[in-house]
Design a protein around this motif. Structure first.
Motif, short mmCIF file in Angstrom:
data_model
loop_
_atom_site.label_atom_id
_atom_site.label_comp_id
_atom_site.label_asym_id
_atom_site.label_seq_id
_atom_site.Cartn_x
_atom_site.Cartn_y
_atom_site.Cartn_z
N PRO A 97 0.90 -1.30 -0.11
CA PRO A 97 -0.15 0.09 0.01
C PRO A 97 0.92 1.24 -0.20
CG PRO A 97 -0.76 -1.58 1.62
CD PRO A 97 0.59 -2.05 1.11
N LEU A 98 0.45 2.19 -0.78
CA LEU A 98 0.95 3.62 -0.97
C LEU A 98 0.18 4.69 -0.32
CD1 LEU A 98 2.75 3.20 -4.34
CD2 LEU A 98 3.69 2.72 -2.12
N VAL A 99 0.83 5.62 0.02
CA VAL A 99 -0.06 6.71 0.76
C VAL A 99 0.14 8.20 -0.13
CG1 VAL A 99 -0.38 5.93 3.11
CG2 VAL A 99 1.46 7.47 2.57
N ARG A 100 1.38 8.27 -0.74
CA ARG A 100 1.56 9.14 -1.69
C ARG A 100 2.47 8.99 -3.01
NH1 ARG A 100 -1.02 11.22 1.84
NH2 ARG A 100 -0.62 13.24 3.41
N ALA A 101 2.15 9.44 -3.95
CA ALA A 101 2.77 9.07 -5.04
C ALA A 101 2.97 10.52 -6.05
CB ALA A 101 2.24 8.07 -6.13
N VAL A 102 4.41 10.89 -6.23
CA VAL A 102 4.58 12.12 -7.02
C VAL A 102 5.27 11.64 -8.43
CG1 VAL A 102 5.69 14.42 -7.02
CG2 VAL A 102 4.72 13.30 -4.85
N ALA A 103 4.77 12.10 -9.33
CA ALA A 103 5.47 11.96 -10.85
C ALA A 103 6.58 13.02 -10.91
CB ALA A 103 4.52 11.92 -12.04
N ILE A 104 7.78 12.35 -11.19
CA ILE A 104 9.04 13.19 -11.45
C ILE A 104 9.22 13.76 -12.91
CG2 ILE A 104 11.46 13.61 -10.77
CD1 ILE A 104 9.38 13.42 -8.43
N ASP A 105 9.32 12.73 -13.79
CA ASP A 105 9.43 13.03 -15.17
C ASP A 105 8.97 12.09 -16.05
OD1 ASP A 105 10.79 10.56 -15.29
OD2 ASP A 105 12.71 11.39 -15.18
N ASP A 106 8.94 12.24 -17.33
CA ASP A 106 7.94 11.64 -18.27
C ASP A 106 8.75 10.44 -18.97
OD1 ASP A 106 6.21 14.02 -17.59
OD2 ASP A 106 7.69 14.96 -19.01
N GLU A 107 9.81 10.67 -19.48
CA GLU A 107 10.67 9.67 -20.33
C GLU A 107 10.77 8.13 -19.64
OE1 GLU A 107 14.23 10.91 -21.67
OE2 GLU A 107 13.34 12.76 -22.92
N ALA A 108 11.29 8.24 -18.15
CA ALA A 108 11.23 6.82 -17.63
C ALA A 108 10.34 6.65 -16.57
CB ALA A 108 12.51 6.87 -16.86
N GLY A 109 9.22 7.75 -16.59
CA GLY A 109 8.44 7.25 -15.69
C GLY A 109 8.67 7.33 -14.04
N HIS A 110 9.54 8.26 -13.87
CA HIS A 110 9.87 8.31 -12.58
C HIS A 110 8.94 8.63 -11.52
CE1 HIS A 110 14.36 8.14 -14.13
NE2 HIS A 110 14.24 7.35 -13.05
N VAL A 111 8.68 8.06 -10.44
CA VAL A 111 7.81 8.23 -9.44
C VAL A 111 8.38 8.01 -7.98
CG1 VAL A 111 5.55 7.57 -8.16
CG2 VAL A 111 5.85 7.77 -10.60
N VAL A 112 8.15 9.07 -7.19
CA VAL A 112 8.61 9.20 -5.75
C VAL A 112 7.46 8.85 -4.85
CG1 VAL A 112 9.68 10.03 -3.76
CG2 VAL A 112 10.63 10.57 -6.02
N ALA A 113 7.35 7.81 -3.98
CA ALA A 113 6.16 7.50 -3.38
C ALA A 113 6.59 7.08 -1.95
CB ALA A 113 5.47 6.12 -3.89
N LEU A 114 5.45 7.41 -1.01
CA LEU A 114 5.55 7.05 0.44
C LEU A 114 4.67 6.13 0.77
CD1 LEU A 114 6.38 7.90 3.21
CD2 LEU A 114 4.47 9.50 3.20
N ASP A 115 5.27 4.71 1.30
CA ASP A 115 4.37 3.77 1.60
C ASP A 115 3.60 3.74 3.02
OD1 ASP A 115 6.12 2.65 3.34
OD2 ASP A 115 6.87 1.08 2.02
N GLY A 116 2.97 2.65 3.19
CA GLY A 116 2.04 2.52 4.49
C GLY A 116 3.13 2.58 5.70
N GLU A 117 4.30 2.09 5.66
CA GLU A 117 5.19 1.97 6.59
C GLU A 117 6.27 3.12 6.98
OE1 GLU A 117 7.39 -1.67 5.66
OE2 GLU A 117 5.82 -2.90 6.41
N GLY A 118 5.94 4.31 5.88
CA GLY A 118 6.64 5.35 6.11
C GLY A 118 7.88 5.26 5.43
N ARG A 119 8.24 4.59 4.19
CA ARG A 119 9.27 4.38 3.51
C ARG A 119 9.38 5.10 2.37
NH1 ARG A 119 12.24 -0.54 5.19
NH2 ARG A 119 11.13 -1.83 6.60
N ILE A 120 10.11 5.71 1.98
CA ILE A 120 10.20 6.26 0.49
C ILE A 120 10.52 5.12 -0.38
CG2 ILE A 120 11.65 7.96 -1.31
CD1 ILE A 120 9.32 9.23 0.56
#
Length: 403
Positions: free
Chosen positions: A309-332
């Protein structure tokens, strides 16, 4: 307090480019606007405001609000900290990269960080001015805030769920220290969105999207959107989430075009969208074990199963579909092309759902309200914790500003 070790090394290329751009003539600032998106008027001044200083690189700062409403700022380049003032006890915070729109018992209280970037697509202008608390926009109940791409032009939309009021704020007035409402409409709805578009806004209530100009006058153009939730302005247009996908608003502000982008499957929908400012691709957490990406330029969805489970997800760029997410345990967790490429240990004490996550072109910032700190994460370097920042006020909420 953070050390100033992150010097111009981080922003050397940005600073050199910006220095050159500052020397260009005004005629060089008439570049193209985003495809499908109405741009600022030619008189908008490229983000300049009387009394503000134009600087050579993004004036990145963290604006923090503690549980009592004390507001502070800390400079991410030199570590300088300052107090801004006090507002009511905060319940939520939204930001466009300059202002913090904080939900309190008074309604929405507006804090001007005094730091902003003017996005001219092919180049940028950067400004600093004195921070200030501008006052309150009165309203009842929870507030849904939708921001536009520019801090000194266009508008900011607020929907107050307690009263069903749709409010449009004038960003040019905000940039001069005044809160001015372009319109305040009673919709009779318990939920809605006021999404800025051009000088007006698209209001989403009762299964209908309709454009209203800056005075609140509706246009004839409209679209069906069941259960609207989440809106974001991208390089390609304005995206508003609906039960079956999203509606993308493009075209001229006086004659908007509504395009439906339907989910390709029956999977769950996200409650909102987030992405690095000014990019065409945005991400949304679905409430299950994964996230979705919406490429507003290609009008296409993709789903990524994460197995957790994730609680946040932020798209960073387009070409590689990079996403920074925060999961339900508090991990990035960092993803590229649907695969996890880095993860941290748990970084949030207490409920990760209460943590704020912001990202720019090189760093992500994650708050841990119970600890009263913000962690700076180099997501391109194995999600390395670059530093732990003690902000001037213990951040129940914070925002990265100057973007």
């Amino acid at each position: 307090m953070p050390s100033p070790h992150r010097t111009a090394t981080r922003h050397r290329v940005t600073a050199l480019l910006a220095t050159v751009l500052v020397l260009l003539t005004a005629s060089a600032c008439s570049g193209p606007t985003p495809a499908g998106a109405p741009g600022p008027s030619s008189t908008a001044g490229h983000g300049a405001v009387a009394g503000a200083e134009e600087v050579a690189e993004p004036p990145l700062m963290l604006l923090s609000v503690d549980e009592r409403g004390e507001v502070g700022l800390i400079d991410l380049l030199d570590g300088a900290a300052s107090a801004v003032g006090r507002i009511g006890a905060p319940r939520a915070l939204a930001s466009d990269g300059r202002y913090a729109f904080v939900t309190t018992d008074a309604g929405i209280e507006v804090v001007d960080s005094g730091a902003w970037t003017w996005d001219h697509v092919d180049h940028f202008h950067y400004y600093r001015a004195a921070p200030a608390i501008l006052g309150a926009v009165r309203g009842e109940g929870a507030a849904v805030v939708a921001t536009g791409p520019l801090a000194t032009a266009g508008s900011t939309g607020i929907f107050f769920e307690g009263s069903g009021e749709a409010v449009l704020l004038d960003n040019e007035a905000l940039s001069k220290g005044r809160i001015e409402e372009g319109f305040r409409l009673r919709t009779g709805a318990a939920r809605g969105i006021v999404a800025p578009w051009g000088e007006g806004a698209v209001i989403a209530v009762d299964r209908v999207l309709r454009y209203h100009d800056a005075s609140g006058t509706p246009s004839g153009a409209e679209a069906v959107c069941a259960d609207p939730a989440g809106s974001i302005t991208t390089r390609a247009g304005l995206a508003i989430g609906c039960a079956d996908g999203a509606v993308l608003v493009t075209g001229d502000a006086s004659a908007p075009v509504f395009e439906r982008i339907v989910f390709p499957d029956d999977g769950s929908r996200p409650a909102g969208y987030d992405g690095r400012k000014g990019r065409p691709t945005v991400a949304g957490v679905t409430g299950g074990d994964g996230f979705v990406l919406l490429d507003t330029r290609e009008r296409a969805w993709s789903r990524v199963a994460t197995g957790r489970p994730l609680v946040r997800a932020v798209a960073i760029d387009d070409e590689a579909g990079h996403v920074v997410a925060l999961d339900g345990e508090g991990r990035i967790r960092v993803y590229a092309d649907g695969a996890e490429i880095a993860a941290t240990a748990p970084l949030v004490v207490g409920d990760p759902g209460a943590a704020s996550l912001w990202a720019d072109a090189q760093r992500a910032y994650l708050g841990s309200p119970a600890e009263g700190v913000v962690r700076e994460i180099d997501y391109a370097d194995g999600a390395r914790i670059a530093r732990t920042i003690e902000t001037p006020t213990r951040p129940v909420f914070f925002a990265e500003v100057g973007r």
